[in-house]
Write an enzyme that holds these catalytic residues in place. Sequence first.
Site, PDB file in Angstrom:
ATOM      1  CE  LYS A 193      40.771  38.762  27.815  1.00  0.00           C
ATOM      2  NZ  LYS A 193      40.481  40.105  28.299  1.00  0.00           N
ATOM      3  CE  LYS A 233      42.465  37.245  31.023  1.00  0.00           C
ATOM      4  NZ  LYS A 233      41.828  38.498  30.945  1.00  0.00           N
ATOM      5  CE1 TYR A 265      42.923  38.482  40.321  1.00  0.00           C
ATOM      6  CE2 TYR A 265      43.082  36.509  38.945  1.00  0.00           C
ATOM      7  CZ  TYR A 265      42.724  37.833  39.100  1.00  0.00           C
ATOM      8  OH  TYR A 265      42.182  38.514  38.044  1.00  0.00           O
TER       9      TYR A 265
HETATM   10  C1  PBG Z   1      39.032  42.744  30.594  1.00  0.00           C
HETATM   11  C2  PBG Z   1      39.720  41.620  31.293  1.00  0.00           C
HETATM   12  C3  PBG Z   1      39.220  40.371  31.674  1.00  0.00           C
HETATM   13  C4  PBG Z   1      40.222  39.753  32.418  1.00  0.00           C
HETATM   14  C5  PBG Z   1      41.322  40.620  32.432  1.00  0.00           C
HETATM   15  N1  PBG Z   1      40.999  41.759  31.727  1.00  0.00           N
HETATM   16  C6  PBG Z   1      37.873  39.766  31.483  1.00  0.00           C
HETATM   17  C7  PBG Z   1      37.373  39.512  30.135  1.00  0.00           C
HETATM   18  O1  PBG Z   1      38.045  39.698  29.122  1.00  0.00           O
HETATM   19  O2  PBG Z   1      36.196  39.139  30.056  1.00  0.00           O
HETATM   20  C8  PBG Z   1      40.110  38.411  33.092  1.00  0.00           C
HETATM   21  C9  PBG Z   1      41.025  38.182  34.264  1.00  0.00           C
HETATM   22  C10 PBG Z   1      40.693  37.018  35.139  1.00  0.00           C
HETATM   23  O3  PBG Z   1      39.767  36.230  34.880  1.00  0.00           O
HETATM   24  O4  PBG Z   1      41.372  36.876  36.157  1.00  0.00           O
HETATM   25  N2  PBG Z   1      38.957  42.661  29.210  1.00  0.00           N
END
Ligand code: PBG
Length: 320
Positions: A194, A247, A312
């Site tokens: 991530k 991600k 989405y």
């Molecule tokens: C929470 C989380 C996030 C997303 C999914 N879980 C935001 C972040 O880490 O700041 C982002 C999902 C998206 O942008 O669609 N930790």
Amino acid sequence: MDIRPRRNRKSAAIRSMVEETQVKTSDFIFPLFLLEEPRSKVEVDSMPGIYRLGLEAMLQEIEDCMKLGIKSFDVFPVVNDQYKDKLATRSYDTNFFYHQALKKIKQEFPEAAIMTDVALDPYSSDGHDGIVQDGKILNDETLEVLGKQALSQAECGIDIIGPSDMMDGRVGYIREVLDDAGFTDVSIMSYTAKYASAFYGPFRDALDSAPKSGDKKTYQMNPANQREALIEADLDVDEGADFLMVKPALAYLDVIKLLKDNYAQPIAAYNVSGEYAMLKAAAEKGWLDYDAVMSETLLSIKRAGADIILTYHAKEFAKL
Ligand code: PBG
């Protein structure tokens, strides 16, 4: 003799015969945003077509999606400021509206796969994924909260736990907590690679979960790094992750491919909020054909090696 690749493109019938990649609605996990007020429905400004939903509206949405062939959902809570604190204590309170709603969703749709996020940010007054002390994000102290959070979600009947916090050692810690409590059947989809990405902006608008100060660069990965994803994936596999996630998706197709080539676990990709917003904004301006670029985008993520796509676009694609 001429080699003529165009022969395999000469008709729709032949093109479909030699098509290497297909996107199916069963590949999708549809992220949903839950509001406390059961009957409300509020569109996310930066994500046209995506709504924050109260429980009643969400049950209806899940039913509609199931009819379209979408069977998996990732439910995120929109938490009012009054419930947020430094230690994110509501994140593991089974009386909280979120947990109560999760139970109800599983009761109504036992056949659906319901996933939840494990991280502190939606419940934290600091808006960070871990506990903040003197501007630092504490790792091992955070694990304890993550364990309680995962356990509270498992108690609501959740099928897949998604640690999205990027603390070190969290997958193993959560696995142990779940197993010790008898939840050996609950799966873990780790947000393995991530990245500290600017593409999460619209999601943070939807949840009102942006960090109050600083950024997430001491725990989320540097977008410049590819090999580091292998370190994270090795750890997640050793610690018992059932799925590995990359991600965001679109700007990280190389990382999806890298994990696919090196691991036998199913690979998931999160086609994040900012990626959705880009296509919507261009389509609203009349600059891109939305249905076409959406299909092409999802196809590219699968072609790169994703088995599963959190997106989405799920409902719109399924309707096409
Ligand atoms: C929470 C989380 C996030 C997303 C999914 N879980 C935001 C972040 O880490 O700041 C982002 C999902 C998206 O942008 O669609 N930790």
